[in-house]
Structures are given as structure tokens and as C-alpha cells.
Motif scaffolding. Structure first.
Motif: not given
Ligand code: SF4
Lengths: 150, 171, 373
Positions: C106-124
Motif C-alpha cells: 500500500v505504501i509503495i503503491a501510494e507513493l508511486n501514485r503521487i509520483a505519477s500524479h506529479l508528472i500529470a500535473i506538471g505536463t498538464f
């Protein structure tokens, strides 16, 4: 509703529908896919979400599998359709669920199942002039180097 | 580059107030300029592209090597970083992009996929086995799946070295 | 204007190709646009430029050997993909994993979710013209997560960390500290984004009421993940069909109101906050024990069929596995979220301007590796 109840409800309405032994997958004859879809899309069952369409090449037949969910009711059902290799035609459900549009194109591209009534049945992943259906078990291509098996 | 110490009279030049100048051949000057302003093309194909962006981001800062100006148009680029898996459908597009780049042009193959197909070598019907199989000459290969940003920077430095050693500066 | 003049001046639709090499198509996507001036009349996406035939490969790999390929599916959220795959194999094998492994996942998956959303926000933000700065901010934060993963499993992007029966390595003390530090570091940063970007007038003007996706349409097109929630449907597999240990944590499911591009962005920002909450609770309650069940590397499940889906940063990732009597899967189907999410694009951009297509596409946060497989 539990999976067996859903399956029973559909079978009560359509006697030609069977249940797969050991699972709650329902097997629909390919002629009745449209009416079954129409029925389960609307209340009381209201499967509003066509999640996934899969093809499986079983050598003597090709199975098409529809995975459906209902967002409001929190349950799902899996529908199976068996196609013999001689007749790969099946009615498209893309008028009922919009998501079927691309999913059916993908199954067409990889397995060669023809969805009649589809608005735009072209290849989707492979180039438009591609030959053959890659996910069939007997597919061969000079590009394809098989990894030695264990 | 010829440095001031090596020419006769270097001592004299030092003595001139505010003095000191610099002699070089036009050839090495040109090469120096070419090597320190390599503009890459934004051309992310797959996973390796994310590492390429990460290299451009603050922590690794590719700008230190003069290669941080990612251009979207091939006509403004010096180096094509092939970052990712090349698929059959993409072949013609890559060839065309390469042809559109003005000379002098260089190619970096980033990652195993761009070198030889990498992890997608076996059992695929739709992956091209490397950049060179498209008939594009690669200058620097950077192995890894994906290569770390440090590797990309190292590869870039190797490319700069290569440019500085080139016989024909006008290439 | 007399008749001769009107005959000379006329307009016609024209075709333009956007991609496959285009800075704002997020990879190798090609859009065929029919334009009337600046207005989009028709948009046809062409995909498949990154079709790596993963499903064919899977038929010739053992269950364990396929894990690295799932990394390369959605390479921005590799851990979540690993997770989805190993969980379906575990379901096939009817394998129970230890409590500690569940929490770590759970911890790792959520950390990666944050990383992924960060890229989404940045590129958007970059797509909307906020050149480089938001992207660089987001990558700065992402580096912290990548560093943790790097220490955990030795790679920055393709982790191969989740294994059938558990995870690769246990947390060291050091990592727990690092994650706690990261939570402290990240909280104010999310507020910063709100402050700098979310309510920025230009940003609002570009993304509000653009690409409105209604509830019915989202469900009918089988849109999942943040994009579905932005349309106002409260549906999150972590809440509605909890797997792992998600039912033990408290978190909210953020939903949007209008289903426009801004809502999709905003839901991601909120999800970062919720993920931080989950990680915080999980790391506090991390149980002791083994991280992996001892199973061999070769698995031979009895012939059956299984479908399982998990909540990925981009939506619901499903795997359909058919096993036969061998150590290889007979068929593996990957139901990728971006594939369905992209299918709705032509509907949304009809009538918009060319510049808006970039906005709509960016807000959907698609990833070609996953669409083409
Ligand atoms: S080399 Fe590895 S990381 Fe790079 S594109 Fe290929 S599979 Fe992805």
C-alpha cells in the motif's frame, strides 16, 4: 446481488443462455448477444459499464469475453461467446456501450473477429495494411523470434 | 585549442595591462561551438523518455552541458536522442524525422530498446530491433533499461568528445 | 459584396496531422484533425505507434518472468502495474500474503501514485503554456520518491519490486525515516501548487469549462480513475472493492463537479493529499513479520480464468489471465485505463479550438505505453 443470482436472473429471462460449469460466467449464443445486452444494460440489472472485451484463441474456437460492471450497484458479470473458426461474425454492441467501439476494434485487430454493425471497424494497434491476426496461436511472422522455452 | 603558454612571447602578452588573448584555429573553434550547444529533439518514444525528461529537470540539469534546449521541430536540432522502443508502425516516421534534421546531425541511442530491441527482442511481431536496423547511423549507444540520467550525461560527454576529434569540422 | 467576390472567397475544411512526434501528445499519439479555420470539426486518434505486443510476449513467459514487462506498461507508475499483475496471479494461485507485505505494498503503491500524479500535473501545466517551471517543480518532488524507490530496489523507473507472494525486500529503518520525512516535505508543496497554479487566473481561463465530460458519458465510455471521479461519480476501487489493506485506512474520495479539464486536474491534486494520508497511517501501523511467502519461481496454476482489477493512478488496470496446464499463461489480456480514456477524446474536442485539444488531452493524463501495450 451475488454472481449466481445475476446469472440466474439472466437465464430466467433468456432460456438459451447457459452458465459455464464451475464458474458464474454466462455463455450466450452469438445470435442473442444484442437482446441480452439490451436487457442487462437497463434496469433492473443496469450494467452500465462495459469494462473489457477479450478474445481467446482456443484453436478450434475463438471465445469473446465481455466483462461488465454496474457502477451504481457494485456488481459484475462476465459474458462468454463461442465462435467457431469458420464463422467469426458477431453483432457489435457499440451502439449500446460506447466503450465497445475501441475494444471491439482491438479484438478485430488481434483475432480477426468481425463485428457487424460496428461504425468504424479498422485495425487499431497494428498498421492498417497489416497481414494476419497476431494473437492467434498459429500466427507466424519472420520478425517473430521465439524465446526458447524452459 | 592552442593556449597562450604555448606560443612564443606569452610572457610579454601577460605583461600588457588587462591583457591576455587567445589563439586557436577556426576549425577547433567551430568544433568547440558545435560540441557545447547540442540541441536535442524532444522525441520520447517510451519509458526511456521519462528518464530523458528527468535529465532535463533540475536535479541532473542537462543544461550544464549546453544540451538543454529541447526542440520540437527536427529542423532546429543537432542530435536525435532515440529514447525508447521503436515499433514497426513508427519506422517510417523516425526515418523521416532523421532526414529532416539539418547537417551536422548526431544520433544517440538511449536504452536497450533503441540499441537492439532490448527486453522486447523475443516473441514480438511489432518491435524493430534497434535504430541501426533502420539504416540510421548511431554515434553513441547508451545501454540500460532505462539508463540512469548520469549515463545519458556521460553519453553526451562522449558525443562531445567525438565531435572535438572530428577530422572534418564542416561536416 | 457582389457575386463574383463571394465566388472567390470561400472556406473549406482542411486536414492536419498532429503527431506522432509532437511535444504535447504525451508520447507517440497521432491525431488527425479536420479543421474549419481554428475550430475542430472532427478528430480521429491513431494509436499503435508503441504497440510492443506484450500480450503475445506473455504467452511465452512464465508467470514470474512477466513481472518486468508490467513495469514497462505504464512506466510512470510501474509499482502499481507490478501490483496489479502480481495480485491477479496470486488470485489465480489462491495465495495469501502476509500483513506486512500488504502494508508495504500500500505504501509503495501510494507513493508511486503521487509520483505519477506529479508528472500529470506538471505536463498538464506545461501543455497550457506554463513553460517548464511547474514541470520542474513536479520533477523536483518526484525525484525524492524516485530516490526512495532507488534505494529500495535499485532502479529509478522500472522497479520490478512486487513479487508473487510478497515484495522483493523489506524496508530498512532508513527508508521508513525517509518516507516520513517525505510526507512532511510534500504537504506544504501541495499547498504551494494550489497557491501558484490551481487558482491562477490564466490557468483557470484555459481549463475551466473545457472538455466537459458528463457523468453518463463517462460511465458509458468506461472511463475510470481520476477522470471518472472528476465527472462526479464517486467510484474508487480502493473504497468500493477494497483490496490489500485499503479498508483499514481513512481517506476520502475526491470528486469533481463539472467534469471539465480543471476538475480533472484538481482531483489529482486532492488525491495526492489523500495518498499522503494513507501513507502516514500505513507507516504508523506497519506490522512486523515476513514480507514474502516462500513460493518457488515457477508456478503451475490449475486451468482456470481470472480477472482482477486495481486502482491505478490513471484508472482501473485489469488483467485477464487464462491458465492451462503449463507454466506459461495461455492468454493474458491487459485492460489498460488510458485506452478507454482516450477513446472519448473525439467526442470532447468537437467544436473546440486547436489549442484546447492540448488542454483536454493533457487533463486526461494518458500514457502511450499503456494504450498500445
Ligand atoms: S530500454 Fe527499457 S526503459 Fe528504455 S524504452 Fe526499452 S524497455 Fe523502456
Amino acid at each position: 446481488m451475488r454472481p449466481d443470482e445475476i446469472s440466474a436472473a439472466i437465464r430466467a429471462k433468456f432460456p438459451q443462455v447457459k452458465e459455464e460449469a464451475g464458474t458464474n460466467y454466462i455463455i450466450v449464443p452469438k445470435e442473442s448477444i444484442l437482446e441480452v445486452s439490451e436487457y442487462i444494460k437497463n434496469p433492473p440489472l443496469s450494467f452500465d459499464n462495459l469494462h473489457c472485451i477479450t478474445g481467446i484463441d482456443r484453436k478450434e474456437k475463438i471465445e469473446v469475453i465481455y466483462t461488465l460492471y454496474s457502477i451504481g450497484e457494485h456488481y459484475g458479470v462476465t459474458i462468454k461467446i463461442n465462435l467457431t473458426s469458420e464463422d467469426l461474425n458477431i453483432a457489435s454492441v457499440s451502439a449500446i456501450w460506447k466503450s465497445a467501439n475501441w475494444l471491439e476494434r482491438e479484438v478485430y485487430d488481434l483475432f480477426g473477429v468481425i463485428f457487424s454493425g460496428h461504425p468504424d471497424l479498422r485495425r487499431i494497434l497494428n498498421p492498417y495494411d497489416w497481414q494476419g491476426y497476431p494473437l492467434r496461436k498459429d500466427y507466424s511472422n519472420p520478425q517473430l523470434i521465439a524465446k526458447p522455452r524452459l | 585549442m592552442v593556449v597562450i603558454e604555448k606560443i612564443p612571447g606569452a610572457e610579454l602578452i601577460r605583461k600588457v595591462p588587462g591583457g591576455g588573448f587567445f589563439l586557436t584555429t577556426s576549425e577547433s573553434f567551430l568544433k568547440w561551438g558545435k560540441a557545447s550547444s547540442l540541441w536535442p529533439m524532444t522525441f520520447g518514444l517510451a519509458c526511456c523518455a521519462i528518464e530523458m525528461i528527468a535529465t532535463g529537470a533540475p536535479r541532473f540539469d542537462i543544461d550544464r552541458f549546453g544540451a538543454g534546449v529541447f526542440r520540437a521541430s527536427p529542423r532546429q536540432c543537432d542530435v536525435m536522442v532515440v529514447a525508447g522502443t521503436i515499433c514497426v508502425k513508427m519506422n517510417d516516421c523516425i526515418r523521416r524525422l532523421y532526414a529532416q534534421m539539418p547537417e551536422p546531425k548526431y544520433v544517440i541511442a538511449l536504452g536497450n530498446c533503441a540499441i537492439s530491441g532490448g527486453i522486447f527482442y523475443y516473441d514480438t511481431y511489432s518491435v524493430t530491433k534497434g535504430t541501426e536496423s533502420l539504416g540510421i547511423k548511431v554515434d553513441v549507444f547508451i545501454p540500460g533499461c532505462p539508463p540512469r540520467p548520469e549515463n545519458l550525461l556521460f553519453g553526451l560527454m562522449k558525443l562531445q568528445e567525438k565531435i572535438r576529434r572530428e577530422k572534418d569540422a564542416a561536416r | 459584396m457582389d457575386a463574383t467576390q463571394t465566388k472567390d472567397i470561400y472556406t473549406e475544411e482542411f486536414l492536419i496531422n498532429m503527431g506522432p512526434q509532437h511535444p504535447s501528445t504525451h508520447g507517440v499519439l497521432s491525431l488527425e484533425l479536420t479543421l474549419d479555420g481554428e475550430t475542430i470539426v472532427e478528430c480521429t486518434p491513431h494509436i499503435g505507434y508503441l504497440h510492443r505486443s506484450m500480450e503475445k510476449i506473455a504467452e511465452n513467459r512464465t508467470y514470474t518472468q512477466f513481472i518486468p514487462f508490467t513495469d514497462r506498461l505504464d512506466y510512470v507508475a510501474s509499482m502499481n502495474n507490478n501490483l496489479g499483475y502480481v495480485m491477479v496471479v496470486e488470485k489465480l494461485l489462491k495465495l495469501e500474503i502476509s500483513e506486512r507485505a500488504k502494508y508495504i505494498r500500500v505504501i509503495i503503491a501510494e507513493l508511486n501514485r503521487i509520483a505519477s500524479h506529479l508528472i500529470a500535473i506538471g505536463t498538464f501545466a506545461q501543455d497550457l503554456g506554463a513553460f517548464a517551471t511547474p514541470l520542474f517543480y513536479c520533477f523536483r518532488e518526484r525525484e525524492k520518491i524516485v530516490e526512495i524507490f532507488d534505494q529500495l530496489c535499485g532502479n529509478r523507473l522500472t522497479y520490478n519490486y512486487m513479487r508473487i507472494g510478497g515484495v522483493l525486500t523489506d524496508f530498512s529503518r532508513d527508508i521508513e525515516e525517509k518516507i516520513k520525512k517525505f510526507i512532511k516535505y510534500m504537504r506544504p508543496k501541495v499547498d504551494d501548487y494550489d497557491w501558484l497554479l490551481t487558482y491562477n487566473a490564466i490557468f483557470l481561463a484555459r481549463s475551466k469549462h473545457i472538455g466537459v465530460l458528463s457523468k453518463e458519458m463517462a460511465v458509458n465510455y468506461s472511463i475510470t480513475g481520476p477522470n471518472l471521479r472528476a465527472s462526479g461519480v464517486k467510484w474508487d476501487l480502493r473504497k468500493d472493492e477494497p483490496y490489500l489493506a485499503y479498508d483499514k485506512f481513512e481517506f476520502d474520495v475526491p470528486v469533481g463537479k463539472n467534469g471539465d479539464a480543471w476538475d480533472r486536474y484538481k482531483v489529482r491534486i486532492e488525491e495526492i493529499r489523500q495518498s499522503l494520508r494513507i501513507i502516514e497511517q500505513a507507516i504508523e501501523a506497519l506490522p512486523q513479520g515476513d514480507v514474502a511467502v516462500k513460493v518457488g519461481r515457477i508456478h503451475k496454476p490449475s486451468p482456470s480464468e481470472t480477472y482482477f482489477r486495481t486502482e491505478n493512478p490513471r484508472g482501473e488496470l485489469g488483467f485477464y489471465i487464462v491458465s492451462d496446464d503449463s507454466v506459461y499463461p495461455y492468454r493474458l489480456k491487459i485492460r489498460s485505463p488510458s485506452f478507454s480514456n482516450l477513446a472519448v477524446l473525439p467526442e470532447l474536442v468537437r467544436g473546440l479550438k486547436v489549442a484546447d485539444i492540448v488542454c483536454v488531452l493533457g487533463s486526461f493524463d494518458i500514457l502511450m505505453g499503456e494504450i498500445d501495450r
